[in-house]
Scaffold this motif. Structure first.
Motif, short mmCIF file in Angstrom:
data_model
loop_
_atom_site.label_atom_id
_atom_site.label_comp_id
_atom_site.label_asym_id
_atom_site.label_seq_id
_atom_site.Cartn_x
_atom_site.Cartn_y
_atom_site.Cartn_z
N PHE A 118 -1.06 -24.10 -20.90
CA PHE A 118 -0.84 -23.32 -22.73
C PHE A 118 -1.63 -24.01 -23.30
N ALA A 119 -1.96 -25.51 -23.16
CA ALA A 119 -3.18 -26.41 -23.69
C ALA A 119 -4.51 -26.09 -23.40
N GLY A 120 -4.27 -25.05 -21.68
CA GLY A 120 -5.43 -25.45 -21.54
C GLY A 120 -6.30 -24.22 -22.03
N GLU A 174 -11.48 -27.53 -15.75
CA GLU A 174 -12.25 -27.20 -14.20
C GLU A 174 -11.87 -28.80 -13.33
N GLU A 175 -11.74 -29.70 -14.27
CA GLU A 175 -11.50 -30.62 -13.32
C GLU A 175 -9.86 -31.49 -13.27
N ASP A 229 -9.69 -22.03 -13.45
CA ASP A 229 -9.43 -20.54 -12.36
C ASP A 229 -7.98 -19.83 -12.60
N LEU A 230 -6.86 -20.62 -13.16
CA LEU A 230 -5.78 -20.00 -13.67
C LEU A 230 -5.91 -19.31 -15.27
N ILE A 231 -6.57 -19.34 -16.25
CA ILE A 231 -6.46 -19.41 -17.09
C ILE A 231 -7.81 -18.24 -16.78
#
Length: 145
Positions: free
Chosen positions: A16-18, A72-73, A130-132
């Motif tokens: 969510f934050a990402g 990405e980190e 990758d997940l978003i």
């Protein structure tokens, strides 16, 4: 492999934050409403994610949370290892426990241990970014503008 809800919810907080742009702050109430999770429980998870330096918490009237580093980190395998505290999938994995009578000749523990390593090998290949990758679809599903 069965992850605790705590870890599942922790990953949801990061997702969510990402998806917020330009380090926009999100708050626990928003996350709670989107995922139908107790704000109290999310507060504990947010506290832990902050201690792990995955998110930053900003106090005050206009406060909230945001990622502490770029998506990405943030490695998913590392996050799961940090949030889970028990990977003793068999009794013989536990230190100080009475062991099974066949333990000295048993290969099951080695097979399960290999499977656990394979599980993490896959998770280690992914970052939060990758997940978003399907960010627009996820935003629509979560009602994020």
């Amino acid at each position: 492999m069965n992850l605790k809800k705590y870890t599942d919810y922790g990953l949801r907080v990061l997702l969510f934050a990402g998806m917020k742009e330009n380090e926009e702050l999100v708050n626990i109430k928003e996350i709670s409403e989107v995922f139908n999770i107790s704000q109290h429980h999310l507060g504990k998870i947010v506290h832990e994610l902050n201690k792990l330096e995955l998110i930053e918490t900003i106090r005050g009237r206009n406060g909230g949370i945001r990622l502490a580093k770029p998506a990405e980190e943030i490695n998913i395998g590392i996050v799961v290892r940090q949030l889970e505290n028990d990977f003793n999938m068999l009794e013989c994995f536990e230190k100080g426990q009475k062991h099974c009578v066949i333990e000295p000749g048993c290969t099951l523990k080695h097979v399960v241990n290999r499977a656990l390593h394979a599980f993490f090998k896959v998770l280690d290949e992914y970052t939060l970014k990758d997940l978003i990758h399907n960010e627009q679809e996820l935003k629509e599903l979560m009602g994020i503008r």
